[in-house]
Design a protein around this motif. Structure first.
Motif, PDB file in Angstrom:
ATOM      1  N   MET A 190       2.410   6.277   1.651  1.00  0.00           N
ATOM      2  CA  MET A 190       3.501   6.793   2.448  1.00  0.00           C
ATOM      3  C   MET A 190       3.347   8.307   2.568  1.00  0.00           C
ATOM      4  SD  MET A 190       7.561   6.674   1.648  1.00  0.00           S
ATOM      5  CE  MET A 190       8.683   7.461   2.754  1.00  0.00           C
ATOM      6  N   THR A 191       3.427   8.780   3.758  1.00  0.00           N
ATOM      7  CA  THR A 191       3.413  10.219   4.001  1.00  0.00           C
ATOM      8  C   THR A 191       4.819  10.763   3.755  1.00  0.00           C
ATOM      9  OG1 THR A 191       1.706   9.985   5.688  1.00  0.00           O
ATOM     10  CG2 THR A 191       2.984  12.006   5.721  1.00  0.00           C
ATOM     11  N   LEU A 192       4.898  11.843   3.022  1.00  0.00           N
ATOM     12  CA  LEU A 192       6.190  12.466   2.771  1.00  0.00           C
ATOM     13  C   LEU A 192       6.492  13.486   3.858  1.00  0.00           C
ATOM     14  CD1 LEU A 192       5.813  12.992  -1.070  1.00  0.00           C
ATOM     15  CD2 LEU A 192       7.177  11.254   0.103  1.00  0.00           C
ATOM     16  N   PRO A 193       7.781  13.785   4.068  1.00  0.00           N
ATOM     17  CA  PRO A 193       8.139  14.749   5.114  1.00  0.00           C
ATOM     18  C   PRO A 193       7.420  16.093   4.970  1.00  0.00           C
ATOM     19  CG  PRO A 193      10.086  13.555   4.444  1.00  0.00           C
ATOM     20  CD  PRO A 193       8.983  13.149   3.495  1.00  0.00           C
ATOM     21  N   GLY A 194       7.272  16.584   3.756  1.00  0.00           N
ATOM     22  CA  GLY A 194       6.577  17.863   3.565  1.00  0.00           C
ATOM     23  C   GLY A 194       5.112  17.802   3.969  1.00  0.00           C
ATOM     24  N   CYS A 219      11.850  10.822   6.939  1.00  0.00           N
ATOM     25  CA  CYS A 219      13.023  11.242   6.166  1.00  0.00           C
ATOM     26  C   CYS A 219      13.909  10.040   5.847  1.00  0.00           C
ATOM     27  CB  CYS A 219      13.813  12.303   6.930  1.00  0.00           C
ATOM     28  SG  CYS A 219      12.958  13.894   7.069  1.00  0.00           S
ATOM     29  N   ASP A 220      14.101   9.152   6.819  1.00  0.00           N
ATOM     30  CA  ASP A 220      14.887   7.933   6.579  1.00  0.00           C
ATOM     31  C   ASP A 220      14.245   7.084   5.492  1.00  0.00           C
ATOM     32  OD1 ASP A 220      16.768   8.606   8.489  1.00  0.00           O
ATOM     33  OD2 ASP A 220      15.923   7.283  10.034  1.00  0.00           O
ATOM     34  N   GLY A 221      12.928   6.974   5.502  1.00  0.00           N
ATOM     35  CA  GLY A 221      12.223   6.198   4.488  1.00  0.00           C
ATOM     36  C   GLY A 221      12.414   6.768   3.097  1.00  0.00           C
ATOM     37  N   VAL A 222      12.389   8.085   2.987  1.00  0.00           N
ATOM     38  CA  VAL A 222      12.604   8.734   1.697  1.00  0.00           C
ATOM     39  C   VAL A 222      14.036   8.462   1.216  1.00  0.00           C
ATOM     40  CG1 VAL A 222      12.807  10.973   0.535  1.00  0.00           C
ATOM     41  CG2 VAL A 222      10.844  10.492   1.992  1.00  0.00           C
ATOM     42  N   MET A 223      14.993   8.526   2.120  1.00  0.00           N
ATOM     43  CA  MET A 223      16.380   8.246   1.742  1.00  0.00           C
ATOM     44  C   MET A 223      16.544   6.802   1.289  1.00  0.00           C
ATOM     45  SD  MET A 223      17.731  11.135   1.799  1.00  0.00           S
ATOM     46  CE  MET A 223      19.307  10.546   1.265  1.00  0.00           C
ATOM     47  N   ASP A 224      15.836   5.881   1.920  1.00  0.00           N
ATOM     48  CA  ASP A 224      15.881   4.475   1.497  1.00  0.00           C
ATOM     49  C   ASP A 224      15.395   4.336   0.056  1.00  0.00           C
ATOM     50  OD1 ASP A 224      16.819   3.750   4.006  1.00  0.00           O
ATOM     51  OD2 ASP A 224      14.864   3.027   4.710  1.00  0.00           O
ATOM     52  N   ILE A 225      14.349   5.077  -0.292  1.00  0.00           N
ATOM     53  CA  ILE A 225      13.835   5.030  -1.661  1.00  0.00           C
ATOM     54  C   ILE A 225      14.873   5.586  -2.636  1.00  0.00           C
ATOM     55  CG2 ILE A 225      12.103   5.993  -3.239  1.00  0.00           C
ATOM     56  CD1 ILE A 225      10.124   5.786  -0.858  1.00  0.00           C
ATOM     57  N   PHE A 226      15.472   6.720  -2.299  1.00  0.00           N
ATOM     58  CA  PHE A 226      16.497   7.287  -3.178  1.00  0.00           C
ATOM     59  C   PHE A 226      17.665   6.329  -3.355  1.00  0.00           C
ATOM     60  CE2 PHE A 226      14.680  11.582  -2.203  1.00  0.00           C
ATOM     61  CZ  PHE A 226      14.368  11.909  -3.505  1.00  0.00           C
ATOM     62  N   LEU A 236      12.277  -1.606  -6.383  1.00  0.00           N
ATOM     63  CA  LEU A 236      12.417  -0.340  -5.667  1.00  0.00           C
ATOM     64  C   LEU A 236      12.293  -0.560  -4.165  1.00  0.00           C
ATOM     65  CD1 LEU A 236      12.681   2.742  -5.787  1.00  0.00           C
ATOM     66  CD2 LEU A 236      10.216   2.857  -5.967  1.00  0.00           C
ATOM     67  N   ARG A 237      11.356  -1.415  -3.774  1.00  0.00           N
ATOM     68  CA  ARG A 237      11.166  -1.701  -2.351  1.00  0.00           C
ATOM     69  C   ARG A 237      12.185  -2.682  -1.811  1.00  0.00           C
ATOM     70  NH1 ARG A 237       5.980  -2.109  -4.377  1.00  0.00           N
ATOM     71  NH2 ARG A 237       6.076  -4.367  -4.201  1.00  0.00           N
ATOM     72  N   GLY A 238      12.981  -3.269  -2.691  1.00  0.00           N
ATOM     73  CA  GLY A 238      13.981  -4.226  -2.251  1.00  0.00           C
ATOM     74  C   GLY A 238      13.400  -5.618  -2.038  1.00  0.00           C
TER      75      GLY A 238
END
Length: 66
Positions: free
Chosen positions: A1-5, A29-36, A61-63
């Motif tokens: 997964m590529t992170l926003p940064g 960004c949405d994907g990162v929020m899903d992980i959090f 974690l992935r649901g």
């Protein structure tokens, strides 16, 4: 997964991004929020199952596991 940064580093100044790049960034960004959002569930599973494997915890974690 590529992170926003990482995406931002690869694509440079957001002021020069195309609308497609902006959408890609927002999706990341949405994907990162899903992980959090999923972290508490995975942590609870790990705490309740001390012998759980990393793969089993990651599934929570992935649901993918209920």
């Amino acid at each position: 997964m590529t992170l926003p940064g990482q995406f931002r580093n690869a694509h440079g100044d957001p002021a020069t991004w195309s609308s497609q790049e902006i959408e890609q960034y927002l999706d990341l960004c949405d994907g990162v929020m899903d992980i959090f959002d999923a972290l508490p569930k995975a942590a609870a599973f790990a705490a309740a199952n001390p012998s759980a494997t990393p793969a089993e915890i990651a599934a929570h974690l992935r649901g993918g596991a209920r």
